[in-house]
Motif scaffolding. Structure first.
Motif, mmCIF file in Angstrom:
data_model
loop_
_atom_site.group_PDB
_atom_site.id
_atom_site.type_symbol
_atom_site.label_atom_id
_atom_site.label_comp_id
_atom_site.label_asym_id
_atom_site.label_seq_id
_atom_site.Cartn_x
_atom_site.Cartn_y
_atom_site.Cartn_z
ATOM 1 N N CYS A 1 -36.788 -2.464 -15.332
ATOM 2 C CA CYS A 1 -36.365 -3.106 -16.594
ATOM 3 C C CYS A 1 -35.558 -2.145 -17.457
ATOM 4 N N ALA A 2 -34.602 -2.744 -18.215
ATOM 5 C CA ALA A 2 -33.806 -1.988 -19.197
ATOM 6 C C ALA A 2 -33.532 -2.909 -20.375
ATOM 7 N N THR A 3 -33.356 -2.295 -21.553
ATOM 8 C CA THR A 3 -33.144 -3.113 -22.755
ATOM 9 C C THR A 3 -31.681 -3.188 -23.173
ATOM 10 N N ASN A 4 -30.803 -2.348 -22.603
ATOM 11 C CA ASN A 4 -29.378 -2.389 -22.950
ATOM 12 C C ASN A 4 -28.564 -1.870 -21.781
ATOM 13 N N ALA A 5 -27.260 -1.901 -21.929
ATOM 14 C CA ALA A 5 -26.368 -1.564 -20.824
ATOM 15 C C ALA A 5 -26.415 -0.091 -20.461
ATOM 16 N N ALA A 6 -26.492 0.767 -21.457
ATOM 17 C CA ALA A 6 -26.510 2.210 -21.165
ATOM 18 C C ALA A 6 -27.751 2.581 -20.367
ATOM 19 N N GLN A 7 -28.880 2.043 -20.802
ATOM 20 C CA GLN A 7 -30.124 2.322 -20.083
ATOM 21 C C GLN A 7 -30.071 1.755 -18.670
ATOM 22 N N ALA A 8 -29.418 0.608 -18.509
ATOM 23 C CA ALA A 8 -29.307 -0.011 -17.191
ATOM 24 C C ALA A 8 -28.498 0.870 -16.243
ATOM 25 N N LEU A 9 -27.375 1.397 -16.691
ATOM 26 C CA LEU A 9 -26.556 2.261 -15.838
ATOM 27 C C LEU A 9 -27.311 3.516 -15.439
ATOM 28 N N GLU A 10 -28.066 4.081 -16.369
ATOM 29 C CA GLU A 10 -28.853 5.276 -16.045
ATOM 30 C C GLU A 10 -29.910 4.949 -14.986
ATOM 31 N N THR A 11 -30.528 3.766 -15.116
ATOM 32 C CA THR A 11 -31.586 3.368 -14.177
ATOM 33 C C THR A 11 -31.015 3.149 -12.780
ATOM 34 N N ILE A 12 -29.855 2.496 -12.691
ATOM 35 C CA ILE A 12 -29.235 2.256 -11.379
ATOM 36 C C ILE A 12 -28.900 3.573 -10.710
ATOM 37 N N ALA A 13 -28.365 4.510 -11.487
ATOM 38 C CA ALA A 13 -27.974 5.803 -10.930
ATOM 39 C C ALA A 13 -29.193 6.606 -10.492
ATOM 40 N N ALA A 14 -30.244 6.521 -11.295
ATOM 41 C CA ALA A 14 -31.449 7.313 -10.973
ATOM 42 C C ALA A 14 -32.211 6.747 -9.795
ATOM 43 N N ASP A 15 -32.271 5.411 -9.683
ATOM 44 C CA ASP A 15 -33.076 4.801 -8.621
ATOM 45 C C ASP A 15 -32.349 4.805 -7.289
ATOM 46 N N GLY A 16 -31.113 4.345 -7.271
ATOM 47 C CA GLY A 16 -30.338 4.364 -6.048
ATOM 48 C C GLY A 16 -30.611 3.235 -5.089
ATOM 49 N N ASP B 1 -34.569 -9.011 -25.347
ATOM 50 C CA ASP B 1 -35.717 -9.729 -25.890
ATOM 51 C C ASP B 1 -36.951 -9.376 -25.038
ATOM 52 N N GLU B 2 -37.944 -8.775 -25.686
ATOM 53 C CA GLU B 2 -39.108 -8.253 -24.943
ATOM 54 C C GLU B 2 -39.877 -9.369 -24.263
ATOM 55 N N LEU B 3 -40.070 -10.505 -24.914
ATOM 56 C CA LEU B 3 -40.845 -11.584 -24.330
ATOM 57 C C LEU B 3 -40.168 -12.132 -23.083
ATOM 58 N N VAL B 4 -38.860 -12.334 -23.168
ATOM 59 C CA VAL B 4 -38.112 -12.851 -22.022
ATOM 60 C C VAL B 4 -38.124 -11.824 -20.898
ATOM 61 N N ARG B 5 -37.957 -10.540 -21.261
ATOM 62 C CA ARG B 5 -37.939 -9.480 -20.240
ATOM 63 C C ARG B 5 -39.261 -9.418 -19.512
ATOM 64 N N ARG B 6 -40.371 -9.512 -20.225
ATOM 65 C CA ARG B 6 -41.700 -9.465 -19.604
ATOM 66 C C ARG B 6 -41.924 -10.688 -18.731
ATOM 67 N N PHE B 7 -41.436 -11.877 -19.210
ATOM 68 C CA PHE B 7 -41.613 -13.092 -18.415
ATOM 69 C C PHE B 7 -40.871 -12.981 -17.080
ATOM 70 N N ALA B 8 -39.608 -12.537 -17.130
ATOM 71 C CA ALA B 8 -38.836 -12.397 -15.902
ATOM 72 C C ALA B 8 -39.471 -11.362 -14.973
ATOM 73 N N HIS B 9 -39.948 -10.270 -15.557
ATOM 74 C CA HIS B 9 -40.575 -9.219 -14.751
ATOM 75 C C HIS B 9 -41.784 -9.766 -14.005
ATOM 76 N N GLU B 10 -42.613 -10.507 -14.719
ATOM 77 C CA GLU B 10 -43.825 -11.016 -14.107
ATOM 78 C C GLU B 10 -43.527 -12.020 -13.003
ATOM 79 N N GLN B 11 -42.533 -12.886 -13.244
ATOM 80 C CA GLN B 11 -42.201 -13.914 -12.252
ATOM 81 C C GLN B 11 -41.661 -13.277 -10.977
ATOM 82 N N LEU B 12 -40.827 -12.283 -11.099
ATOM 83 C CA LEU B 12 -40.183 -11.668 -9.938
ATOM 84 C C LEU B 12 -41.178 -10.783 -9.165
#
Length: 823
Positions: free
Chosen positions: A731-746, A711-722
């Motif tokens: 930020c990621a919108t699904n599990a596949a994107q999340a795994l790619e982000t964790i691997a890329a960022d480290g 949910d974009e609104l919830v994602r933006r709210f959490a992002h701003e608060q943190l």
């Protein structure tokens, strides 16, 4: 005849008298009648006239005796003949003459003067041998070699068989010198009787020997076998000799209940008894013993027939077992049988049918009395079906109402016609099945399915609603900080925040009912939990309600979310308070309970096992039955408008079901309500209570956090608060994107992910996959609706952190810090 001590034969006396008469006449001529006596040569006087007179008297007496003797002999039924020393027939009686005449003798004297031995010696034909034997016997008696002789011989007539017994005895005391008496006695009747008896005995022996049933004759005194037939030898396996050396009691099996195999006592000689016998080899058989007293060879005996009824006994035992099993099946299944005889409308029914109808099986009711047992509408329906079946043989299958306590009973009555050989309906045979419990279970299942459908609907709505509330509540919190000096705007923002919180509470209750709220179960002592909220309960109930807590000794532990259980108890207590406006008594009681299969089968979703039962009983107004089946439905309430949301009991229901428990409610208007919760027993040790997240620090940090939210609104709210608290946020919108982000960022330290996401992998699966690759990764879940994403029975495993939606900024920061600091 006898004279002066001397015996004379009758003919000799007659000759002497004649001689004396002639001598007296000559003397009278010579002496002129003057001489009465003369002297003999030896000098002895001869009194001629006196002697003559005496001799005449003796002659007269002799004739009288002879006549008497002849009359006696003629009166005898036997054929009697007098033979002289030469075996000449000198006299016969009337019976001899009649027999001779019947045999064809023309001589009126019936062979008098004939020699009897000559007659026997010349005999020919079938009787020659018998005649020869008689001749030998007569000669033996005449010769003095035998005192008497007798023999039986046949002398059959033209139409009837006859037998005679000939008896020969000497005359006088000089052996056979004086002749013999021959007497033939007709023994035909005796011989016929003996032949008949002999034939009867032969028939009995044939019957005895060839009877297919084991038979024997036993001595009454010794109980030893006297005779046994072939069937007894064959059936018992012993030889005839072995049986004749045994007592009847030797056949008695050790398990037999009868004291004697054939007769338990000497005077109990007749009758039929049951016994258990032992055959050779040890096998036991059931026999039916019939005995009858009789005389056998001069001994008091008993004739016994032993019928092997083993198969019949086994069949009867099988039939009895089948009947017993059928009775048990009927009792367990609540099925009974009934019959209606058309002639006279006679009712019969089984014991179980009587119990179903609440009557005694010993006295079946009259037809109209039976109909009266049903409710009016059912009575008419049943009577119509019976008449149709009796008239046309139409079968029927009905559900009928039987009035009684509560809602009464529901019975299923099935009937079909029984016809005679002419095709006429003579009886109606049927079954009666008590389906009251089944109907109640069906209603419970229907209600459960209805609640499940409502739960799925409310759960889906709550998920989207919580996302919206998260954004509304969070932004309201931000706005409140920015307009803190503007009283009018601050009041508006506060109202927005309050509405969002109330909406969050509403969705939490909906999720509880839908069994989709995230739980944190742990081993809990319910007694300790109830004691911990005792003060809160008493304060909430007020002085008008008497609270009684009845704790169980050695109460088992249960695995449950303690915070949610506290909420459930408080909710139930408040409902009870509202049901007792004039005051009353509230009882909270705990107990250990083992539910067996038989109990579990009578309820929906109740699994056999060990439970902690938590009961809440009040003395309030109660709930009528029509409302009772709806009390767990969301938004259903019996309170006046504005006095309740209708979510209290539905929340408790969902929570207990989600905790793998069971809940029941029973209520009677005017008496009160009883609600029982069955909480599964836990064998795990008690866990220490973790501090509430609201007490943790709300400070920020500089760690890298990955926010996964579709949910974009919830994602933006959490992002701003943190980000506002110093965190580096990806930020990621699904599990596949999340795994790619964790691997890329480290450098991702915390995975903050929604539980329910599209794409085929939910938040729990994402966390598992990520921690498999990066074990040090911390995880914080957030959800407004978990939809069974967690494996531990929809509960959170130890070490799993969850932030329920909707959440405020401080709650977000507190949970993030707890998750990051967890070890």
């Amino acid at each position: 005849m006898t004279t002066a001590g001397r015996s004379f034969a009758h003919d000799e006396v007659a000759r002497l008298v004649q001689t004396l008469d002639e001598t007296q006449e000559r003397l009278d001529e010579l002496t002129g009648g003057q001489v009465d006596a003369v002297t003999g040569a030896g000098g002895a006087p001869l009194l001629l006239r006196a002697a003559q007179a005496r001799l005449r008297q003796q002659e007269s007496e002799g004739r009288a005796f002879a006549a008497t003797l002849s009359g006696i002999l003629d009166a005898l039924p036997a054929n009697v003949a007098l033979l002289d020393g030469d075996a000449t027939i000198v006299a016969v009686n009337a019976a001899w003459r009649r027999f001779g005449h019947a045999g064809g003798l023309a001589d009126a004297k019936a062979a008098v003067g004939s020699n009897y031995l000559d007659i026997c010696d010349v005999a020919t034909g079938d009787g020659a041998d018998d005649a020869a034997a008689v001749a030998i016997g007569i000669r033996s008696v005449l010769a003095g070699r035998a005192e008497e002789f007798s023999v039986e011989y046949p002398c059959h007539g033209p139409t009837t068989p006859r037998w005679f017994r000939v008896m020969v005895a000497p005359v006088g005391t000089r052996g056979g010198e004086g002749g013999v008496v021959v007497m033939h006695v007709d023994v035909s009747q005796r011989r016929l009787a003996e032949e008949s008896l002999l034939e009867s005995e032969r028939g009995f022996k044939r019957l005895f020997d060839h009877n297919p049933q084991p038979m024997w004759v036993e001595d009454v005194d010794t109980t030893r076998f006297v005779a046994v037939n072939k069937a007894a030898v064959r059936h018992y396996g012993f030889t005839t000799r072995e049986l004749l050396e045994m007592r009847v009691s030797d056949l008695l099996a050790p398990t037999s209940e009868v004291a004697s195999a054939s007769a338990p006592a000497r005077d109990a000689s007749e009758g039929v008894r049951q016994a258990r016998h032992r055959v050779k080899g040890g096998r036991e058989i059931d026999v039916e013993v019939s005995s009858q007293r009789l005389d056998f060879g001069g001994r008091a005996s008993r004739l016994t027939i032993a019928a092997d009824v083993t198969r019949r006994t086994e069949a009867e035992a099988h039939r009895a077992r089948s009947t017993s099993l059928l009775r048990i099946a009927g009792k367990l299944a609540h099925v009974g049988g009934w019959a209606l005889t058309i002639a006279g409308y006679v009712v019969e029914w089984s014991e179980e049918a009587a119990l179903i109808m609440g009557r005694s099986a010993e006295a079946p009711p009259e037809y109209h009395d039976m109909l009266a047992l049903f409710a009016p509408d059912s009575r008419t329906q049943f009577q119509t079906a019976l008449h149709a079946c009796a008239r046309a043989g139409t079968p029927f299958d009905l559900e009928l109402q039987v009035p009684g306590a509560g809602r009464g009973r529901v019975v299923r009555s099935i009937g079909e016609a029984q016809r005679d050989s002419a095709g006429r309906v003579t009886r109606i045979l049927g079954a009666l099945h008590d389906i009251t419990e089944r109907r109640l279970l069906e209603e419970q299942v229907h209600q459960s399915q209805r609640l499940e459908s409502v739960g799925q609907l409310t759960g889906g709505i709550a998920h989207d609603f919580n996302n919206m509330l998260t954004v509304i509540a969070g932004n309201a919190e931000l706005l409140a900080e920015r307009v803190s000096t503007d009283e009018r705007n601050r009041l508006l923002v506060t109202m927005i925040g309050d509405a969002a919180r109330r909406g969050g509470e509403l969705t939490q209750r909906l999720l509880a009912f839908a069994r989709r709220q995230p739980l944190a179960p742990r081993p809990t002592d319910v007694d300790d939990l109830v004691a911990g909220i005792d003060t809160l309960l008493r304060h909430s109930l007020g002085e008008g309600v008497d609270l009684v807590v009845r704790r169980s000794h050695a109460l088992w532990r249960t695995n449950i979310d303690p915070h949610q259980l506290e909420n459930a108890i408080v909710n139930l207590a408040l409902n009870a308070r509202d049901a007792m406006p004039s005051g009353g008594r509230l009882l909270i009681e705990t107990a250990n309970l083992t539910v067996d299969r038989s109990v579990a089968e009578r309820a929906v979703d109740l699994v056999p096992g060990e439970y902690v039962r938590l009961s809440v009983l009040d003395t309030g107004t109660g709930i009528d039955r029509d409302h009772l089946e709806h009390v767990f439905e969301p938004f259903f309430t019996t309170k006046p408008a504005g006095k309740g949301t209708g979510l209290g009991l539905s929340m408790v229901y969902g929570f207990i079901k989600q905790s793998n428990g069971h809940i029941t409610i029973d209520s009677k208007p005017g008496e009160g309500t009883t609600l029982e919760m069955y909480l599964p027993r836990s064998l795990d040790p008690l866990a220490l209570r973790t501090p509430d997240a609201r007490t943790a620090s709300a400070r920020g940090g500089d760690e890298t956090i990955l926010v996964v939210e579709d949910d974009e609104l919830v994602r933006r709210f959490a992002h701003e608060q943190l980000v506002g608290c110093g965190y580096r946020v990806l930020c990621a919108t699904n599990a596949a994107q999340a795994l790619e982000t964790i691997a890329a960022d480290g450098h991702v330290a915390l995975l903050f992910t929604d539980v329910v996401m599209p794409g085929g992998m939910n938040g729990a699966q994402l966390a598992e996959e990520a921690r498999r690759a990066w074990p040090q990764l911390r995880v914080l879940f957030t959800s407004g609706y978990s939809e069974g994403a967690f494996d531990d029975d929809d509960g959170l495993a130890a070490g799993v952190h969850l932030l329920p939606k909707p959440y405020a900024r401080d709650e977000l920061l507190h949970q993030v810090r707890i998750a990051l600091d967890a070890r």
